[in-house]
Design a protein around this motif. Structure first.
Motif, mmCIF file in Angstrom:
data_model
loop_
_atom_site.group_PDB
_atom_site.id
_atom_site.type_symbol
_atom_site.label_atom_id
_atom_site.label_comp_id
_atom_site.label_asym_id
_atom_site.label_seq_id
_atom_site.Cartn_x
_atom_site.Cartn_y
_atom_site.Cartn_z
ATOM 1 N N LEU A 1 0.749 -0.932 0.081
ATOM 2 C CA LEU A 1 0.277 0.175 -0.518
ATOM 3 C C LEU A 1 0.912 0.604 0.260
ATOM 4 O O LEU A 1 0.492 1.998 -0.627
ATOM 5 N N ILE A 2 2.037 0.968 0.898
ATOM 6 C CA ILE A 2 2.725 2.041 0.632
ATOM 7 C C ILE A 2 3.860 1.551 0.290
ATOM 8 O O ILE A 2 4.319 0.793 0.279
ATOM 9 N N ILE B 1 -10.674 -0.723 8.034
ATOM 10 C CA ILE B 1 -10.287 0.198 7.371
ATOM 11 C C ILE B 1 -10.239 1.781 7.862
ATOM 12 O O ILE B 1 -9.257 2.344 7.972
ATOM 13 N N ASP B 2 -11.126 1.772 8.586
ATOM 14 C CA ASP B 2 -11.530 3.291 9.211
ATOM 15 C C ASP B 2 -10.134 3.493 10.055
ATOM 16 O O ASP B 2 -9.819 4.891 10.082
ATOM 17 N N GLU B 3 -9.805 2.738 10.890
ATOM 18 C CA GLU B 3 -8.428 3.223 11.797
ATOM 19 C C GLU B 3 -6.488 3.216 10.652
ATOM 20 O O GLU B 3 -6.024 3.962 11.036
ATOM 21 N N ILE C 1 -4.559 6.924 8.502
ATOM 22 C CA ILE C 1 -2.530 6.508 8.411
ATOM 23 C C ILE C 1 -2.015 6.786 7.006
ATOM 24 O O ILE C 1 -0.912 7.186 6.610
ATOM 25 N N TYR C 2 -3.009 5.900 6.804
ATOM 26 C CA TYR C 2 -3.031 5.824 4.639
ATOM 27 C C TYR C 2 -2.896 7.531 3.965
ATOM 28 O O TYR C 2 -1.972 7.568 3.019
ATOM 29 N N MET C 3 -3.654 7.419 4.435
ATOM 30 C CA MET C 3 -3.756 9.349 4.068
ATOM 31 C C MET C 3 -3.039 10.321 4.213
ATOM 32 O O MET C 3 -1.956 11.008 3.455
ATOM 33 N N LEU D 1 -7.562 -0.681 1.126
ATOM 34 C CA LEU D 1 -7.967 0.640 0.360
ATOM 35 C C LEU D 1 -6.665 0.431 -0.896
ATOM 36 O O LEU D 1 -7.438 1.832 -1.138
ATOM 37 N N LYS D 2 -5.664 -0.298 -0.938
ATOM 38 C CA LYS D 2 -5.379 -0.588 -1.706
ATOM 39 C C LYS D 2 -6.186 -0.410 -3.157
ATOM 40 O O LYS D 2 -6.026 -0.278 -4.493
ATOM 41 N N TYR D 3 -7.500 -1.304 -3.255
ATOM 42 C CA TYR D 3 -8.562 -1.046 -4.057
ATOM 43 C C TYR D 3 -8.830 0.236 -4.647
ATOM 44 O O TYR D 3 -9.617 0.327 -5.501
ATOM 45 N N THR D 4 -9.364 0.676 -3.454
ATOM 46 C CA THR D 4 -10.198 1.876 -3.300
ATOM 47 C C THR D 4 -9.910 2.960 -3.538
ATOM 48 O O THR D 4 -10.158 4.386 -4.394
ATOM 49 N N SER D 5 -7.911 3.105 -3.892
ATOM 50 C CA SER D 5 -6.653 4.210 -4.730
ATOM 51 C C SER D 5 -6.876 3.824 -5.856
ATOM 52 O O SER D 5 -6.544 4.187 -6.342
#
Length: 179
Positions: free
Chosen positions: A21-22, A153-155, A159-161, A88-92
């Motif tokens: 993801l990062i 996901i919400d947690e 951090i991802y953002m 999150l990788k998918y939603t991005s």
């Protein structure tokens, strides 16, 4: 967002690194900022600041997680956070829905402590494939997955953002260096 550099954060960082993801363009500016701000930055942050090879970055973070003093970790929750990272990788738009389902099934199969077994993800994938990758099926499944993994996901998302902003900073610095 101010991030605490504790082992719980490191577990999230490890998951984000393991599922790609990062990568270094996300975490190097983060590490550099910590090194600049703190008089005595953690050694693992200093090590991480110069690494580009993803497996080495994962090793550095995991060595910190499992170093003394040892802390009790919730491995089941960490496993579910990994699925959250994949989501999150998918939603991005870094991966497709089919790839998300396959990767989640593969991870659930190897981990055995995800709240849904691998068969769940593989069945969703089969249904999605059998629908000829119908967007309505994808949206229905996406809602179902989110309802099951929303806490994780919400947690991870803020951090991802935060890391996405470091990624933008990295890209800007590269542009400035090339001018």
């Amino acid at each position: 967002m101010k991030l605490e550099l504790n082992k719980n954060f490191a577990c999230k960082l490890s998951n984000m690194l393991m599922c790609k993801l990062i990568w270094y363009k996300h975490f190097q500016p983060f590490c550099d900022e910590i090194i600049e701000e703190q008089e005595r930055p953690p050694y693992w942050i200093i090590e991480l600041s110069v690494v580009k090879f993803q497996p080495t970055a994962i090793e550095i973070v995991n060595n910190y997680i499992y170093s003394e003093p040892f802390v009790e970790l919730d491995y089941d929750y960490m496993a579910n956070q990994y699925i959250g990272c994949l989501y999150l990788k998918y939603t991005s738009r870094e991966t497709s829905w089919a790839s998300f389902l396959f990767s989640s099934g593969e991870y659930a199969d190897s981990c055995q402590c995800v709240k849904e077994q691998c068969e769940y993800f593989y069945e969703l994938l089969t249904n999605y494939e059998d629908s000829d990758f119908n967007p309505e099926v994808e949206q229905r499944q996406k809602k179902e997955i989110y309802s099951k993994f929303s806490a994780e996901i919400d947690e991870i998302k803020p951090i991802y953002m935060s890391f996405k902003s470091y990624y933008k900073k990295y890209l800007q610095e590269q542009r400035n260096n090339n001018e």
